[in-house]
Design an enzyme around this catalytic site. Structure first.
Site, PDB file in Angstrom:
ATOM      1  CB  CYS A   1      16.825  16.932  14.898  1.00  0.00           C
ATOM      2  SG  CYS A   1      16.477  17.342  16.723  1.00  0.00           S
TER       3      CYS A   1
ATOM      4  CG  HIS B   1      20.535  17.761  17.453  1.00  0.00           C
ATOM      5  ND1 HIS B   1      19.629  18.198  16.873  1.00  0.00           N
ATOM      6  CD2 HIS B   1      21.707  17.378  16.939  1.00  0.00           C
ATOM      7  CE1 HIS B   1      19.996  18.344  15.536  1.00  0.00           C
ATOM      8  NE2 HIS B   1      21.312  17.775  15.571  1.00  0.00           N
TER       9      HIS B   1
END
Length: 1103
Positions: free
Chosen positions: A200, A442
């Site tokens: 990510c 994330h």
């Protein structure tokens, strides 16, 4: 007769999802403000405490089952890693084998290893997955480093207990599918990037670069070679611009040289930013786009020291591609810039020394000479915590403006030489966000692609529209809970989600940088390549789409059975992959298809009769029934729907053709209700051969005796030959073949259309002894389990060894017994086997334990694949005796010689450290015969434990800690009541995020400090022990280091009292005497010196 149901009519189409738990009800999906789908129910959390973790002696371990979203789940861990130095962890659907055929469960989940001393340092990873029978477990192969997990100071193992948590939210079909990137393209005109595992951070950075059009255009103009990084980046940008689907990054990461484990490691986005720009800058040299990186991102600043009382000023000009701004103690970006240019006063004891004027009061600071067109601001959300000895994340509130004016207050940030005609007014272009802790999280990005109108959120595959408040204010951070930023997954991202990297575009350069990029900016050769790739992808989609307009019909005949049975197959009747296949438009009438068959097989239509195949519940395929006249009048597509009742992906048919005398074609006989179509195979025990001999219609009320003459004619036997008959029922997972009583009716034996009867000559009890496999069941059992295994020596794993024909149900003893015969070895128990890794094509790292696997098939299975390779080695002693030993490595540090010798020691597991020392004394050279030894655990250049002589060796782990043996110096044998044994470690300081961080290196050692001994008195003893030259030793500094925080000593300091003043420290390694090597030059000087006691000694390895 077996009770296994064979009636395909009993089977129904299975639902997409299995039934949920009792009482489960699902509410309606709630729609968020930005169109995200929210889960109405909270994710379920399960906590698993794994006790005696370091002593686990299993490859993998499952948790208890738990319920989430109405389904059963379990956690799977590999405590020692999957052939790697990482803990592997997965979430699995429990009892997946018992779920109905075709089951699918969509879920978003996270897995965590809890830090039991500092919860903020817990390691958490999350993902989503489509669980099904082919992928019932999903997770992270490299979840975390085993070295970090086993480090006793880190807090992940407390009392040898590892705490693992799973958080699971089950999604509906629509919720899961709403993340399809096709929706992103339709709604936003942008597509996302696929997450390979933990990429990510890469995806958010690539989206930011892509949306700087000048940068994208420069990438398109780079010359490329096949399989290099620029070509992969061009391909990725092209697909982001023109594709309708989310784009994979696998080609790009492959060009980076990353393997499958790298994509599961989350790296720092700023570090990646710098590496990627450096790589591109190098690739652009000598091309028409040389200098693009510098033109876009490069700025300059100057640091200065200016004396107050004399005319003296020292300056240093530096280049930057991003600016690191302090977050801690600053409320916003402007406060950070104020801090950046803040002036420090050098006075008092901290005066500045000049060559001409000596010590002077001075002021020290930094200013900017120029800012780049694209300004990257790295917000320092992570810093080193000296008290904890770890990095920590700063989640303090921190504001950043939509427009940033760096000319404010009369250009307070600019140096005197700065060009004041350049207007440094910037507009925010993108906000890269990190949600999580220092150990993981994330990344996603908010981007303003045109610097006007709409903001967008780029979160891996998904792109959504958001308002400016969401992109700015809600990324400031702080203590309050944020709204759900990822509501489709049902997980709340709280205050630990905040801006990490800001990208601003200078207003005066906006038109140039935010230029238009279209097809003409892409080289012709690139456009042709990318167009070809796109056409290939579209062709595949077209073929998939058109497959719905056609039907694949596979037609099996008696000839196929004659060719295949006994050669390619033994079970069932045909391999449908090897029969004639026809691709027919769905709207074609079946009668027209029969004309095609007439041409293909030269069988007139009136002589053709077709049977539908059916897959039975026991997973066998059999011709089930003939097509009716009404069905033959239908289209091919309609017939396929009929076959789909039986779970056939294609239309499978058996073409029945009747032959009379001299192979004359006959019309198919009328089939009465009591007629049963049976297929026959003949077995010859002498030749160990089975072949297809034909088929017959038999009356259900008749028995085998009534068709005996026909069967003998098929086999070429005399009419009165006695035969034995068996029904072949199934062969997976085990063979089921039952004797047919010749006097019982076929209907009473539950025989029906499509069943297979195997027969052979009847044998006497005496004649049966002549054959290995005297009857059909024993032969089919042999065929089912027959396995040719290639055995290779473990010492020469690439060389071909020898082959043995074995049975998959051979026991461990039978396998090693056959190997011993082949090797002419008297004692099979000395053979140790190792399985083959089908992925790496190497031996597995761990051998097979004695009788640990019951059968050969268990030794060959790897990831649901059957290998045909095993490795062997011949031990000096029997394997059971060998397994009772614990092998480990001990590094012996010689007392007088400058060397370390690695000794491999194997002792019974109940032995103690004292036994190890006795064994070691027989192998090493001691300084004198009466020397005593001790055993230390060393890790990361620190001594973690002096092992007591009574410690059992089965409790010692040498995989992550180095076991060091050394002589106990005479002075340490009788320590006085007021003396102290302390740890002494080498260290230097390294810059980490603009802070100095202690880094240990070299060989740690133990040292006696005498009562009232000063540092000046201790130094000669240390210098003598380490044999360091005077010139180098004079550069060293000495400090008492407590929790990695040094307090430097003066020669007059009484050491023992210094240690005592530092308070209660639970472990000796947390407070030690530190020997600081102040610079790299000092290290290099010592590297050239012969004696190396202060760092790692040269190694030798002994058996």
């Amino acid at each position: 007769m077996a009770s296994t149901s064979k009636n395909p009519g009993d089977m129904e189409m299975m639902p997409l999802l299995p039934p949920r738990g009792e009482g489960y009800q699902r509410s309606d999906v709630v729609t968020g403000n930005d169109g995200d789908n929210q889960l109405p129910e909270d994710p379920q959390t399960f906590t698993w405490k794994v006790v005696n973790f370091s002593r686990l002696n299993v490859k993998k371990l499952y948790s208890d089952d738990f319920i989430a979203g109405g389904y059963k789940w379990r956690i799977l861990i590999f405590p020692k890693g999957k052939n790697a130095e990482y803990l592997s962890m997965y979430l699995g659907a429990a009892d997946s084998a018992a779920l109905p055929s075709g089951w699918i469960i969509y879920a978003h989940f996270s897995l965590s290893v809890v830090n039991q001393t500092q919860n903020d340092y817990s390691i958490r990873k999350e993902t989503r997955h489509r669980f099904c029978s082919m992928a019932s477990e999903w997770g992270f192969k490299p979840f975390m480093s085993l070295a970090e997990l086993y480090d006793r100071d880190k807090g992940y193992l407390v009392g040898d207990v590892c705490t693992i948590e799973a958080e699971v939210a089950v999604l509906s079909d629509s919720e899961y599918m709403s993340y399809d990137s096709i929706n992103s393209k339709k709604v936003t005109n942008f597509v996302g990037l696929k997450n390979q595992g933990a990429t990510c951070y890469l995806n958010s950075l690539l989206q930011t670069f892509y949306h700087i059009p000048y940068f994208r255009k420069a990438v398109y103009h780079m010359p490329t070679t096949e399989n290099d990084m620029p070509l992969a980046l061009q391909n990725l940008f092209y697909k982001l611009q023109f594709s309708d689907d989310s784009v994979a990054t696998r080609e790009l990461t492959k060009s980076f040289g990353w393997d499958s484990s790298d994509v599961f490691k989350q790296h720092d986005v700023q570090e990646l930013n710098r590496l990627l720009c450096e790589k591109l800058e190098g690739k652009m040299k000598g091309t028409i786009v040389e200098g693009t990186i510098q033109q876009l991102f490069e700025g300059h600043n100057m640091s200065y020291i200016e004396c107050i009382s004399v005319d003296y000023k020292s300056t240093c000009r530096e280049t930057f591609n991003d600016i690191q701004l302090l977050v801690k103690g600053c409320s916003d970006v402007y406060a950070s810039f104020d801090k950046y240019v803040e002036v420090d006063c050098l006075d008092g004891d901290n005066k500045y020394r000049t060559k001409l004027y000596g010590l002077q009061d001075a002021k020290k600071g930094a200013l900017f000479i120029d800012f780049p067109p694209v300004l990257q601001l790295h917000l320092k959300r992570f810093e080193y915590d000296n008290m904890r000895g770890n990095d920590s994340k700063i989640n303090d509130p921190y504001e950043f403006p939509l427009q940033l004016d760096l000319d404010r207050e009369n250009g307070k940030y600019l140096s005197p030489e700065a060009d004041r005609t350049v207007r440094n007014l910037y507009t925010l272009h993108s906000v890269l966000v990190h949600g999580g802790s220092v150990t993981g999280g994330h990344y996603y990005a908010f981007i303003w692609p045109t610097l006007s109108n709409q903001w967008y959120k780029f979160d891996d595959e998904r792109v959504t529209k958001v308002d400016a408040k969401r992109a700015l204010e809600e990324q400031y951070g702080g203590q309050g809970k944020l709204p759900q930023t990822n509501p489709g997954y049902g997980f709340q991202i709280s205050q630990n989600s905040n801006a990490y990297l800001l990208v601003y575009i200078r207003e005066s350069d906006k038109e140039k940088i935010m230029c238009t990029v279209d097809q003409k900016d892409i080289g012709e050769h690139l456009r042709a390549r990318f167009k070809r790739d796109q056409e290939d992808e579209e062709q595949k989609k077209k073929e998939e789409s058109e497959s719905n307009l056609h039907t694949i019909i596979k037609v099996a005949r008696d000839e196929d059975m004659q060719w295949q049975i006994g050669k390619d197959i033994y079970f069932d009747l045909v391999d449908h992959e090897k029969v004639k296949s026809f691709r027919i438009q769905r709207e074609t009438l079946f009668s027209a298809f029969k004309e095609d068959i007439k041409k293909e097989f030269r069988v007139p239509v009136q002589f053709q009769r077709y049977w539908l195949w059916a897959k039975r519940q026991n997973h066998t395929y059999r011709p089930d029934r003939p097509l009716t006249l009404l069905e033959e009048a239908q289209t091919v597509g309609q017939l396929r729907k009929v076959s789909n009742k039986f779970h056939n992906a294609e239309l499978k048919l058996f073409l029945e053709v009747e032959l009379g005398p001299e192979l004359m074609l006959l019309s198919p006989p009328e089939k009465a209700k009591d007629d049963i179509l049976l297929f026959f195979k003949l077995y010859d025990p002498e030749k160990e051969d089975m072949r297809y001999v034909g088929r017959l219609f038999a009356k259900g009320i008749s028995n085998a005796m009534e068709i005996l003459s026909k069967l003998n004619a098929m086999a070429g036997y005399a009419p009165d030959q006695e035969i034995e008959l068996y029904e072949e029922i199934k062969f997976e997972p085990s063979v089921m073949c039952e004797n047919i009583d010749k006097n019982s009716t076929f209907r009473s034996k539950e025989l029906e259309d499509g069943d297979i009867v195997c027969f052979q000559k009847s044998l006497t009890a005496e004649s049966r002894q002549q054959f290995r496999y005297p009857d059909v069941p024993s032969f089919l059992e042999y065929v089912h389990n027959c396995q040719v295994v290639h055995f290779r020596s473990l010492d020469k794993p690439k060389e071909q060894g020898f082959c043995l024909e074995l049975s998959r149900i051979n026991t461990y003893d039978e396998v090693v017994g056959r190997i011993a015969q082949q090797l002419e070895l008297n004692d099979p128990s000395k053979i140790r086997l190792t399985s083959h890794d089908c992925l790496s094509q190497q031996p597995k790292p761990q051998p097979i334990k004695y009788r640990d696997l019951d059968y050969l098939v268990n030794m060959l299975v790897h990831y649901n694949k059957i290998s045909d390779i095993l490795y062997y080695e011949v031990l000096d002693i029997p394997l059971p005796e060998f397994q009772g030993l614990k092998p480990f490595k001990v590094a012996f540090h010689h007392a007088t010689k400058d060397e370390v010798v690695i000794h491999m020691i194997s002792l019974p597991k109940q032995s103690t450290v004292d036994d190890v020392m006795k064994n070691l004394k027989t192998k090493v050279e001691l300084s004198h015969p009466d020397a005593e030894l001790r055993l230390l655990e060393v890790f990361h250049h620190k001594i973690y434990k002096i092992l007591p002589t009574t410690e059992k060796i089965e409790n010692i782990n040498d995989r992550y800690w180095t076991l060091r043996a050394e002589e106990i110096p005479e002075e340490q044998k009788n320590i006085g009541p007021h003396d102290r044994l302390v740890h002494a470690y080498h260290f230097n300081k390294e810059a980490a995020q603009n802070q100095m961080k202690i880094k240990n290196f070299g060989e740690p050692f133990l040292l006696i400090i005498r009562e009232k001994e000063t540092l000046a008195e201790l130094k000669p003893r240390i210098q003598k022990k380490l044999q360091v030259p005077d010139e180098d030793f004079a550069k060293w500094k000495f400090a008492i280091v407590t929790f990695d925080s040094p307090e430097y000593l003066e020669d007059s300091d009484i050491l023992l009292s210094c240690f005592q003043q530092r308070g209660n420290v639970s472990r000796a390694r947390e407070q030690y005497l530190g020997l600081e090597h102040s610079d790299g030059a000092s290290k290099r000087t010592h590297a050239a010196h012969q004696n190396r006691h202060w760092r790692e000694k040269p190694l030798r390895i002994c058996d």
